[in-house]
Scaffold this motif. Structure first.
Motif, PDB file in Angstrom:
ATOM      1  N   PHE A 271      -8.947  -8.501  -2.979  1.00  0.00           N
ATOM      2  CA  PHE A 271      -7.748  -7.884  -3.544  1.00  0.00           C
ATOM      3  C   PHE A 271      -6.669  -8.951  -3.715  1.00  0.00           C
TER       4      PHE A 271
ATOM      5  N   HIS B  20       1.283  -3.662  -2.159  1.00  0.00           N
ATOM      6  CA  HIS B  20       0.940  -2.260  -1.895  1.00  0.00           C
ATOM      7  C   HIS B  20       1.409  -1.833  -0.513  1.00  0.00           C
TER       8      HIS B  20
ATOM      9  N   ALA C 144      -0.590   6.498  -0.270  1.00  0.00           N
ATOM     10  CA  ALA C 144      -1.666   5.650  -0.788  1.00  0.00           C
ATOM     11  C   ALA C 144      -1.226   5.000  -2.091  1.00  0.00           C
ATOM     12  N   VAL C 145      -1.812   3.849  -2.367  1.00  0.00           N
ATOM     13  CA  VAL C 145      -1.642   3.167  -3.648  1.00  0.00           C
ATOM     14  C   VAL C 145      -3.047   2.868  -4.151  1.00  0.00           C
ATOM     15  N   GLU C 146      -3.365   3.355  -5.328  1.00  0.00           N
ATOM     16  CA  GLU C 146      -4.695   3.178  -5.908  1.00  0.00           C
ATOM     17  C   GLU C 146      -4.564   2.431  -7.230  1.00  0.00           C
ATOM     18  N   ASN C 147      -5.665   1.847  -7.661  1.00  0.00           N
ATOM     19  CA  ASN C 147      -5.714   1.243  -8.987  1.00  0.00           C
ATOM     20  C   ASN C 147      -7.092   1.533  -9.559  1.00  0.00           C
ATOM     21  N   PHE C 148      -7.124   2.376 -10.564  1.00  0.00           N
ATOM     22  CA  PHE C 148      -8.375   2.787 -11.184  1.00  0.00           C
ATOM     23  C   PHE C 148      -8.670   1.990 -12.449  1.00  0.00           C
TER      24      PHE C 148
ATOM     25  N   ASP D   6      -1.433   0.509 -11.192  1.00  0.00           N
ATOM     26  CA  ASP D   6      -1.289   1.160  -9.903  1.00  0.00           C
ATOM     27  C   ASP D   6      -0.815   2.601 -10.032  1.00  0.00           C
TER      28      ASP D   6
ATOM     29  N   GLU E 107       0.253   7.746  -4.457  1.00  0.00           N
ATOM     30  CA  GLU E 107       0.004   9.121  -4.035  1.00  0.00           C
ATOM     31  C   GLU E 107       1.097   9.494  -3.044  1.00  0.00           C
TER      32      GLU E 107
ATOM     33  N   ARG F  78      -0.421  16.951  -2.046  1.00  0.00           N
ATOM     34  CA  ARG F  78      -0.258  15.600  -2.571  1.00  0.00           C
ATOM     35  C   ARG F  78      -0.266  15.602  -4.098  1.00  0.00           C
TER      36      ARG F  78
ATOM     37  N   MET G 295      -0.044  12.517  -7.568  1.00  0.00           N
ATOM     38  CA  MET G 295      -0.107  11.106  -7.932  1.00  0.00           C
ATOM     39  C   MET G 295       0.836  10.813  -9.091  1.00  0.00           C
TER      40      MET G 295
END
Length: 134
Positions: A6, A67, A88-92, A96, A99, A107, A109
């Motif tokens: 990461f 993050h 949470a922090v996501e990256n799809f 970024d 959540e 929850r 996003m």
């Protein structure tokens, strides 16, 4: 050991996990550590998260964030309503996404974009009300 990276370049770091692991070599996402002598020792560390001291991280440019700095921040709407906390922090792949957990446990996003998150600092994150609707 095969790593899930990461970071752009882990070769900039010498030690990990408070000095428990010393990086010998890295090639792509394959790393060798001085303390890991064989496959059995490497298998025993499967799933281990590697950490570095905050002070060894590169400085951030304007508008950048780590993050970890977003996690736990209180979230409010740009109308001043309490929304909850960043969990949470996501990256799809498209950027970024944060959540946020509402006080009741639900929850939602939000993309970490200027339109959705016009402002954040070390104390809170501000979310455009249109992105925070139930």
């Amino acid at each position: 050991m095969k790593l899930k990276l990461f970071a752009d370049d882990i070769a900039a770091f010498d030690t990990f996990n408070d000095g428990a692991l010393t990086l010998r070599t890295v090639r792509g996402n394959i790393a060798r550590f001085a303390e890991i002598s064989d496959r059995t020792a490497a298998e025993a560390l499967r799933g281990t998260e590697l950490t570095v001291p905050r002070a060894s991280l590169p400085p951030l440019a304007e508008g950048e964030y780590y993050h970890a700095d977003l996690l736990g921040l209180s979230a409010i709407s740009d109308a001043g309503d309490t929304l909850g906390e960043v969990v949470a922090v996501e990256n799809f792949g498209a950027g970024d996404v944060i959540e946020i957990e509402r006080p009741g446990g639900k929850r939602f996003m939000v993309p970490m974009s200027p339109q959705a998150v016009p402002e954040w600092n070390t104390d809170r994150i501000v979310v455009a009300a249109a992105f925070a609707a139930d």
